[in-house]
Every structure is written in structure tokens, then in C-alpha cells.
Scaffold this motif. Structure first.
Motif, short mmCIF file in Angstrom:
data_model
loop_
_atom_site.label_atom_id
_atom_site.label_comp_id
_atom_site.label_asym_id
_atom_site.label_seq_id
_atom_site.Cartn_x
_atom_site.Cartn_y
_atom_site.Cartn_z
N PHE A 57 0.96 -1.31 -0.22
CA PHE A 57 0.13 0.02 -0.05
C PHE A 57 0.67 1.54 -0.04
O PHE A 57 2.08 1.51 0.18
CB PHE A 57 -0.97 -0.16 1.47
N HIS A 113 -6.55 15.18 5.28
CA HIS A 113 -7.25 15.47 6.32
C HIS A 113 -7.50 14.32 7.44
O HIS A 113 -8.54 15.24 7.97
CB HIS A 113 -8.71 15.79 4.99
N VAL B 30 -8.52 2.15 -3.26
CA VAL B 30 -8.39 3.47 -2.69
C VAL B 30 -8.52 3.84 -4.08
O VAL B 30 -8.58 5.28 -4.07
CB VAL B 30 -7.26 3.99 -1.90
N ARG B 31 -7.08 3.62 -4.98
CA ARG B 31 -6.96 4.52 -6.01
C ARG B 31 -8.04 4.76 -6.94
O ARG B 31 -8.41 5.74 -7.78
CB ARG B 31 -5.63 4.17 -7.16
N ARG B 34 -10.73 6.56 -5.45
CA ARG B 34 -10.58 8.37 -5.18
C ARG B 34 -10.89 8.68 -6.36
O ARG B 34 -11.55 9.58 -7.12
CB ARG B 34 -9.15 8.48 -5.33
N ARG B 35 -10.42 8.14 -7.98
CA ARG B 35 -10.54 8.22 -9.15
C ARG B 35 -12.71 8.54 -10.19
O ARG B 35 -13.07 9.25 -9.80
CB ARG B 35 -10.09 7.44 -9.99
N PRO B 59 -4.89 2.23 4.24
CA PRO B 59 -6.08 2.80 3.69
C PRO B 59 -7.49 3.63 5.01
O PRO B 59 -7.63 4.47 4.08
CB PRO B 59 -6.37 1.45 3.05
N GLN B 61 -6.60 5.60 6.43
CA GLN B 61 -6.19 7.55 6.91
C GLN B 61 -6.92 7.96 5.46
O GLN B 61 -7.96 9.34 5.88
CB GLN B 61 -4.69 7.26 7.03
N HIS B 62 -7.67 7.58 4.77
CA HIS B 62 -7.69 7.80 3.29
C HIS B 62 -8.89 7.92 3.49
O HIS B 62 -9.63 9.20 3.23
CB HIS B 62 -6.78 7.20 2.12
N ALA B 65 -10.05 11.14 6.03
CA ALA B 65 -10.04 11.90 5.18
C ALA B 65 -10.26 12.00 4.33
O ALA B 65 -11.63 13.17 4.30
CB ALA B 65 -8.76 12.35 4.04
N THR B 68 -14.53 13.02 5.65
CA THR B 68 -14.48 14.35 6.36
C THR B 68 -14.70 15.23 4.57
O THR B 68 -14.86 16.05 5.14
CB THR B 68 -12.95 14.99 6.91
N LEU B 69 -14.15 15.37 4.00
CA LEU B 69 -14.12 15.90 2.92
C LEU B 69 -15.43 15.85 2.03
O LEU B 69 -16.27 16.40 2.26
CB LEU B 69 -13.70 15.51 1.90
N LYS B 72 -17.88 17.68 4.67
CA LYS B 72 -17.26 19.75 4.33
C LYS B 72 -18.18 19.74 3.17
O LYS B 72 -19.39 20.32 2.83
CB LYS B 72 -16.31 19.41 4.61
N ARG B 75 -21.74 20.03 4.01
CA ARG B 75 -22.67 21.91 4.60
C ARG B 75 -22.25 23.24 3.65
O ARG B 75 -23.23 23.76 3.96
CB ARG B 75 -21.03 22.04 5.55
#
Lengths: 316, 358
Positions: A57, A113, B30-31, B34-35, B59, B61-62, B65, B68-69, B72, B75
Motif C-alpha cells: 500500500f 485531511h 483506494v485509487r 478516489r478516481r 487505507p 487514513q484515506h 480523510a 471529512t471532505l 464538508k 455543509r
């Protein structure tokens, strides 16, 4: 295992093939490139960083590539790719190494983040961190480069990573980006400085990257408690002055300097308020690095009521 | 389908299988996510199962994150829409929220973990000029400066040129109906407005459940851009699961598709939700859809195109034919959107213009 354990041929083969898995603080970067100047830069600046021989990873998949097509021969350029996407306009090939650094910063600022990320240098002493936000040209990088070779530990030159739980700062300890005159100043003051080749005519002028000090790298896993927020400002011939500044104003100013403050909403505001409450906050004007070093050496965490220092402290 | 190409898709079909993923597979998940704009959705999917903490540290942490985004963005959408209603308050014009903004204000499942680019809403066509003027007089600016493009939007499409907020950089897409009027299957706005529902916030409305599904379907299958195709397919999955519980919904949906002339996109929705995401569609809806079924040859062609184009737009998902499939669907979308006599000059101009920019 660290990067210098590999021969040059092995490094070149990894970078050209499956990618180099390079740890910078909490992030594992998978980097690919065939550009010789980037290979040189990586093997100089990142020689002592941990690597993974077999990557599974990775946090960020980046590549520095040369665009194809006829223009390749007329005007040689470089692209930064994030997982196959070109995020920025291409730059002249000579700027490939600084582009990698800017790109890696972009990866963190745009994705990590799990931290509150402030655009600032951060340095550490005795477990306490000084956060140094500063506009370009404020002398933030020069001051950081000097201090981390004089008693302080480098956490980061560009990005303060604050934990959302307790506000502690995580170290990145990536190379410091020096611009224009600071390259020679730091080169002259710090005999052991290892500097990359210079890139001319970047948006920030001439840029050279300074390798992070060995002890900063050795202690990269140690987080630090923020104790000071200091806004540095280099002014030619100015007297050294450390002047307390209001905390409310500091919160607003750091919020403005944060990459992802608004993304964290209420949580970001509460965290920043708490961090600034626990810090002494100053404006710092300087022209003489040796004097700056003394002012920083005299800093005490959770200082009693902040006092004004200077006009010129006695040097000794 | 345990190959690399379908890694994300398989996780979305069977979320509990996440425990079997190796770190190398997580890297690709994850990749790909994300895409496709679904990274935050995976975070919520696992959080709702109480399993998020079991994800390996890297993974995880991603996912956190992205979560969280996404919060936002929700909101931001709320705030932006409130700002729009204030600017338009004096006009007393009904504002029908579309797509993401509607999901947020109606608190519908697809709002969770969705990342937003634009805010879409619909106003009556005879009021759209006044709406645009009010927004321009406030803090929004037009994003389109080229005179041809300005004319193109106004003359041929179902929206005015997008407006961007001067400071917040958010983009508004102001529509007067849900499909381009030149399209083979054009849709009059009146029946949509007549069936629309009110919200707690004054002046705001959302489309009826059937119409919301059909709009999402026509947007996904007829717009020709699939970089977020998987996310849009998941929106449809969520909407059908949610509204499917309302009495009469499954009878009303095929009928409404026939009334509005949107049976094609709804057929494709059912087909690819079943094929790609194993979403169950009730037999009575399927039997209605059989009436709209294209020929065997066309079905095989559609499968070969959509099976490729609906995968994440990531190199690990691309087969040899993926670029061709995406291009053909892009061409199909233009064919569906405009008569050839209009389309040809438009494409020629675009091609020349792009050449000038290089």
C-alpha cells in the motif's frame, strides 16, 4: 532499510520500473521517473530515508515524466503526475526536482485531511514545537534551515501536520526549499549543508533543496507539542524584535494559512483555538541569523507573560 | 471477477469481503475509488456496518480523510443553496433542486459520502433571465466568456452558462428542464414541476421520486461522460432502494418513464444495476422493462460498451477496448442530444477552437 542501501543502478531501475517506495514521515510515496536530475536529487536528498523494497500500500503514487511529441526536443519540459493525472501545467525540465517537492506537498495538502494542515515551517526543541507561518519572502525557510542546524529539530519546512485529537505536530522532515540569496547564505553558514543542484527561473526564483539534518531524520517518529506560534519577517538591517501578538488575531491568521481549515469546520476551529491558547504568540522581525538563534534559544514553553525582546540583544 | 479491474466493483457488491483484501489490493481500491468519487462512500459503507476500524491503518487514513471532505461538501451545499434562496427571495420563484443538492436537502441516502462539483437547480423558463440577472447582480460571475459558447448554452441547451461565486468558487448550474430541448427524448418541465414536492425550506422543491430516478438515469446514460459513472450508478442504486419502499413506487416508475419518453435510460439503469452491482429489481418492474428491450444485437453492443465505461476511469481498470467504448458512448450522447444538422457545425467549431488553444 534506507535508500542509500541501494546501488545507483538499483535505484534507477526501481524509479524507471515499479517505483521507489519512499517514506517521508507518516506517508509512503511511490515515485517513478526516468529524469536523471530527479534521480540525482533523490539519491542526494533522500539517501537516509527509510524505503520499502516491496511496496504494497502506498499513500501517494507520483511520477515525473517528460511530455511526448515534437515539442519535447524544442523546449524540454516535465510533468508531475498524481496516479496518472497531470495536476499542474508542465514546467521547464530544469525545475523537475523542485516540482517533485511541490507536488508531494500538494498530495499532502489536498488529501491528508486526517490532519489539520497549516502552511508553515515547524521546528522542535525539548519536545515542544514552534510553528512559523510566513508568507513567501518572509525568510521562513532561511530561518528554519539555520535553526535546525543550530539546536532545533526540523519537523517541516512547509507543512505543519496537527493531529485532530490532541494538536500534536507530526514530523515530515523533508528537504528545505531555499530560494535566491538564502542558498549562498546557508551554504556559507553551515559547512555541512548538502544542497541539490540549483533550478533557475522558477516561480520562486532560483531554488535549491537542502538535505534535512541527520538527527531530524533519526527522530522523525517523535511528535511535538505546539508551544509557540511565531510569524517571522526578514527585514534588511532591521533590529531583532520578538513582539507578542494577540491570540485571536493569530487564530485568524493561521486559519487563513491552513490548507484544510474550512474542511474541518467546527472541529478545525476548536482545535486551532485550543492550540493557540496553549501557545505563546509573537511577531518576529530579524536581519541577523545569529541574533535570531539567541532569541529562539531563550524561548521557554508556556512562557510567563510574553515579554518584548530587543531592539538588539547583546551577542555572546 | 476477482481480478484487478473489478476490485472496487466487487467491494461495492459485497462490502463484507473487505476483510479479505490484501494491502496491495487496498492500494488499488483506494485509487479506483478516489478516481470514481466514491472513496467517502466506502468510508460510510463500512462505518454503517461498524467495521471501519477494522480497515488497515494505511487505507483507513484515506477513508477518514475522504469522509471529512464529504461532510464538508454537504455543509457547503446547504450553505450555498441558502445563499441562493436569499438572493432570489424577492423574485418569489420556485426553485427545484436537482441531483446532489436535492439529495442533501431531502436527506436522501446518496447524499452520504457524495463529493459535489456543481449545484444544480431548475426554475421556470420564463423566469430564468430574471434569476440569472439577480445572481449576476449579487456575487456570481459567468464562467463562460466565449460568445459562441454563451449563445450555444442559451439557444440549444436546458441551462444558462454556469455561474461561479466570486469568492467561494462554487458553481451553479441553473436549468429550465432536465434534458436538452434538442434531444431525441426531450422532456417538458411542466409535468415535472406539477409532480414536484415541497421542502421545509420555503421556495425549495425537489422532483417526485420517480422523476428524480429518471433524471439521474438520463444524466448517467445519455450524457456521454463516464468519469464519475460508477458514482452515478450507485446514486441510482441508493434512490431505488430508498424509494422502492414507498407504496406504489414500482408501479409508477415504468409508467412515468413511458409518459416522459425516458424508457431507454430506465431500461439501462435496471440492466446495469443488476449486472454490475447485483441490485435486485422487482419482477413487475422488470417485466415492464422487457417491453422496451432493445434487440439482442444492440443489447450485446450496449453490454460491451457500458461494462467497460462504467468501471472507474483508472488505468488499472482499462482494457484494450476501454478508450474506444468511452469514445463511442460519448459520440452516442451527442447523437442523442442534437440532430446531426446542429451537431456537425458545433463539433467542427469545437475542434477548430481546440486547435487554436494549443
Amino acid at each position: 532499510m534506507k535508500l542509500s542501501d541501494w546501488s545507483r543502478q538499483e535505484l534507477v531501475a526501481r524509479l524507471a520500473g515499479p517505483g521507489l517506495n519512499l517514506w517521508t514521515g507518516p506517508f509512503l510515496n511511490r515515485i517513478r521517473t526516468r529524469i536523471p536530475a530527479v534521480v540525482d536529487g533523490i539519491s542526494l536528498l533522500y539517501a537516509d530515508y527509510p524505503i520499502e523494497a516491496e511496496g504494497d500500500f502506498a499513500d501517494f503514487h507520483v511520477a515525473l515524466t517528460q511530455p511526448l511529441g515534437p515539442r519535447r526536443w524544442l523546449r524540454r519540459q516535465v510533468n508531475f503526475e498524481f496516479d496518472g493525472l497531470r495536476i499542474f501545467k508542465p514546467l521547464p525540465l530544469d525545475q523537475a526536482l523542485p516540482m517533485m517537492e511541490w507536488g508531494l506537498n500538494w498530495c499532502i495538502g489536498g488529501h491528508a485531511h486526517q490532519y489539520l494542515i497549516i502552511h508553515s515551517a515547524t521546528i522542535e526543541k525539548d519536545g515542544f514545537a514552534a510553528i512559523l507561518p510566513g508568507a513567501p519572502g518572509s525568510g521562513k525557510s532561511t530561518l528554519t534551515a539555520y535553526l535546525v542546524n543550530n539546536g532545533w529539530r526540523l519537523l517541516s519546512d512547509e507543512l505543519a501536520l496537527l493531529s485532530l485529537e490532541d494538536g500534536r505536530v507530526t514530523a515530515l522532515a523533508r528537504p528545505i526549499s531555499l530560494k535566491n540569496q538564502s542558498i549562498d547564505i546557508i551554504g556559507g553558514l553551515i559547512p555541512s549543508a548538502r544542497l541539490s543542484r540549483r533550478s533557475e527561473d522558477t516561480v520562486k526564483g532560483t531554488v535549491a533543496l537542502l538535505k534535512a539534518p541527520a538527527d531530524s531524520l533519526a527522530r522523525i517518529g517523535e511528535t511535538a507539542q505546539p508551544a509557540w506560534v511565531i510569524f517571522p519577517s526578514y527585514k534588511k538591517d532591521a533590529a531583532t524584535a520578538l513582539v507578542p501578538r494577540p491570540k485571536a488575531d493569530t487564530v485568524i491568521e493561521i486559519g487563513r494559512n491552513a490548507f484544510n481549515y474550512s474542511i474541518h469546520g467546527r472541529q478545525g476551529f476548536d482545535l486551532l483555538s485550543k492550540v493557540v491558547d496553549g501557545c505563546a504568540s509573537y511577531d518576529f522581525t530579524y536581519s541577523d541569523l545569529a541574533e535570531a538563534r539567541e532569541v529562539f534559544a531563550a524561548l521557554e514553553p508556556a512562557a510567563a507573560p510574553a515579554r518584548e525582546v530587543g531592539p538588539k540583544t547583546s551577542s555572546g | 471477477m476477482s481480478d484487478r479491474r473489478h476490485l472496487l466493483l466487487n467491494l461495492l457488491r459485497r462490502p463484507d469481503d473487505f476483510r479479505a483484501l490484501s494491502l496491495e489490493q487496498w492500494d488499488l481500491v483506494v485509487r479506483q475509488a478516489r478516481r470514481s468519487g466514491v472513496l467517502a462512500r466506502i468510508a460510510f459503507l463500512l462505518e454503517d456496518r461498524g467495521s471501519l476500524a477494522e480497515v488497515p491503518e494505511g487505507p483507513l487514513q484515506h477513508l477518514l480523510a475522504a469522509r471529512t471532505l464529504a461532510l464538508k461538501h454537504v455543509r457547503d451545499v446547504r450553505w450555498e443553496v441558502i445563499c441562493v434562496t436569499r438572493v432570489l427571495a424577492d423574485l418569489k420563484v420556485p426553485i427545484t433542486l436537482l441531483k446532489g443538492a436535492a439529495y442533501v436537502f431531502a436527506d436522501l441516502p446518496p447524499a452520504r459520502g457524495r463529493l459535489f462539483a456543481d449545484i444544480d437547480f431548475m426554475v421556470p423558463k420564463d423566469r430564468i433571465a430574471a434569476v440569472e440577472k439577480a445572481l449576476l447582480r449579487s456575487e456570481w460571475l459567468t464562467d463562460v466568456t466565449d460568445a459562441y459558447d454563451q449563445r450555444y448554452y442559451r439557444q440549444w441547451t436546458h441551462q444558462i452558462p454556469p455561474l461561479r461565486h466570486d469568492r467561494r468558487q462554487t458553481v451553479l448550474d441553473v436549468h429550465h428542464t432536465i434534458v436538452q430541448p434538442t434531444a431525441r427524448a426531450s422532456v417538458e418541465p411542466e409535468p415535472l414541476v406539477a409532480a414536484s414536492r415541497t421542502l421545509d425550506v420555503a421556495a425549495l422543491r425537489i422532483l417526485a421520486p420517480t422523476d428524480m430516478v429518471l433524471h439521474s438515469a438520463v444524466h448517467l446514460f445519455n450524457d456521454g461522460e463516464f468519469d464519475r459513472g460508477l458514482r452515478d450508478l450507485l446514486d441510482l442504486s441508493d434512490l431505488l432502494r430508498h424509494f422502492g419502499a414507498e407504496p406504489g413506487f414500482w408501479d409508477a416508475l415504468p409508467r412515468r418513464a413511458e409518459d416522459l419518453g425516458l424508457t431507454g435510460p430506465l431500461y439501462l439503469t435496471f440492466r446495469y444495476l443488476q449486472r454490475l452491482l447485483d441490485v435486485p429489481i422487482p419482477p413487475k418492474a422488470l417485466s415492464a422493462a422487457e417491453r422496451w428491450q432493445p434487440s439482442t444485437a444492440r443489447r450485446a453492443l450496449f453490454d460491451s460498451l457500458f461494462d467497460r465505461a462504467l468501471l472507474p476511469d483508472h488505468k488499472s481498470c482499462d482494457g484494450r477496448l476501454t478508450p474506444l467504448a468511452r469514445w463511442l458512448l460519448y459520440a452516442r450522447a451527442h447523437y442523442l442530444r442534437m440532430p446531426f444538422a446542429l451537431l456537425l457545425p458545433h463539433l467542427v467549431r469545437k475542434a477548430v477552437h481546440r486547435g487554436e488553444e494549443e
